[in-house]
Design an enzyme around this catalytic site. Structure first.
Site, short mmCIF file in Angstrom:
data_model
loop_
_atom_site.label_atom_id
_atom_site.label_comp_id
_atom_site.label_asym_id
_atom_site.label_seq_id
_atom_site.Cartn_x
_atom_site.Cartn_y
_atom_site.Cartn_z
N LYS A 185 0.84 -1.21 0.00
CA LYS A 185 0.00 0.00 0.00
C LYS A 185 0.88 1.26 0.00
O LYS A 185 0.69 2.17 -0.80
CB LYS A 185 -0.92 0.02 1.25
N ARG A 240 -9.62 0.98 8.74
CA ARG A 240 -9.13 -0.34 9.12
C ARG A 240 -10.16 -1.14 9.90
O ARG A 240 -9.93 -2.29 10.21
CB ARG A 240 -7.96 -0.11 10.04
N ARG A 291 11.68 -5.89 4.83
CA ARG A 291 11.45 -4.44 4.71
C ARG A 291 12.42 -3.64 5.58
O ARG A 291 12.70 -3.98 6.72
CB ARG A 291 10.02 -4.08 5.13
N ARG A 301 11.40 -1.97 11.01
CA ARG A 301 10.33 -1.54 11.92
C ARG A 301 10.19 -2.53 13.07
O ARG A 301 10.28 -3.74 12.86
CB ARG A 301 9.00 -1.48 11.14
N ARG A 358 -0.37 -9.03 13.54
CA ARG A 358 -0.94 -8.04 12.60
C ARG A 358 -1.78 -8.73 11.53
O ARG A 358 -2.82 -8.21 11.12
CB ARG A 358 0.19 -7.22 11.95
#
Ligand code: AP5
Ligand code: ZN
Length: 216
Positions: free
Chosen positions: A13, A88, A127, A160, A171
């Site tokens: 996203k 969300r 990431r 992160r 998550r």
């Protein structure tokens, strides 16, 4: 162009929203980035949000809705926007509907970025981000900077906290339980488009533009 990007953690996203927003000169509104800024600057909101984010749970709706309402009233958002990571929950979607209706704004599209779970986990484990300018990289992608520093601003890239495997699992669970129901919500309103976001980043961008073409 006014769009929502919907999809599980790691779907891309943020990656796609940055490119499209720059191309069309519209606001990229990422609630995740905004919250990370608040945590970094140790604001009241940041202090309240941190423990939720670190454990992969959603920050309470009231806090998020207030933050987004303010952001949508800023000048750059008047030219158009991409909402990335918001709404969300059904409650957030209802609050957004109300807000847009009161301002006489219509959404052009809700884009669902569809990616299988194995790919998501791999993307999240690789990431690395720049906390200074929010740029997103991946150690598995060919364009990852060899020296581990951001190509835009030179800051050191970091992983992160919520990309640790145990938090990623949480998550994904939260996504399935609280966010996936939004697919039915927007399908019912007739503006949901689904993009296969498992291919390379350039192809995904082309697919989004093709499906949402003529809406800028
Ligand atoms: P947030 O930051 O929104 O996290 P998320 O939704 O889990 O989404 P991600 O940022 O993980 O994934 P993405 O889809 O943007 O993927 P990306 O482009 O980075 O939220 C973090 C936390 O904040 C939440 O857990 C919650 O606590 C809180 N929060 C935020 N919004 C909230 C809300 N509305 N309500 C309540 N709480 C909220 O890509 C992932 C990786 O893959 C990158 O490394 C990228 O380089 C790579 N990649 C992307 N596309 C491709 C491709 N096509 N091919 C190969 N690699 C790719
Ligand atoms: Zn940077």
């Amino acid at each position: 162009m006014r769009m929502i990007f919907l999809g599980p953690p790691g779907a891309g996203k943020g990656t796609q929203a940055v490119k499209l927003a720059a191309k069309y000169g519209i606001a990229h509104i990422s609630t995740g980035d905004m919250l990370r800024e608040h945590v970094k600057s140790e604001t009241d909101l940041g202090k309240q949000a941190k423990s939720y984010m670190d454990s992969g749970r959603l920050v309470p709706d009231e806090l998020i809705i207030e933050m987004v309402k303010k952001r949508l009233r800023e000048d750059d958002a008047k030219r158009g926007f991409i909402l990335d990571g918001f709404p969300r929950t059904v409650k957030q979607a209802e609050a957004l509907d109300e807000l847009l209706e009161s301002e006489g704004i219509k959404l052009d599209a809700v884009v669902f970025l569809d990616v299988d779970e194995e790919t998501l986990v791999r993307r999240l484990s690789g990431r690395r981000i720049c906390l200074n300018c929010n740029a997103i990289y991946n150690v598995y992608n060919a364009d990852y900077p060899e020296d581990g520093h951001c190509r835009n601003c030179g800051a050191k890239l970091i992983q992160r906290d919520d990309d640790r495997p145990e938090v990623v699992r949480q998550r994904l669970d939260v996504y399935r339980k609280d966010t996936a129901p939004l697919l039915a919500y927007y399908k019912g309103r007739g503006n949901l488009v689904t993009v296969d976001a498992s291919s390379d980043s350039g192809e995904v961008l082309r697919a989004i533009e093709e499906l949402c073409g003529g809406k800028n």
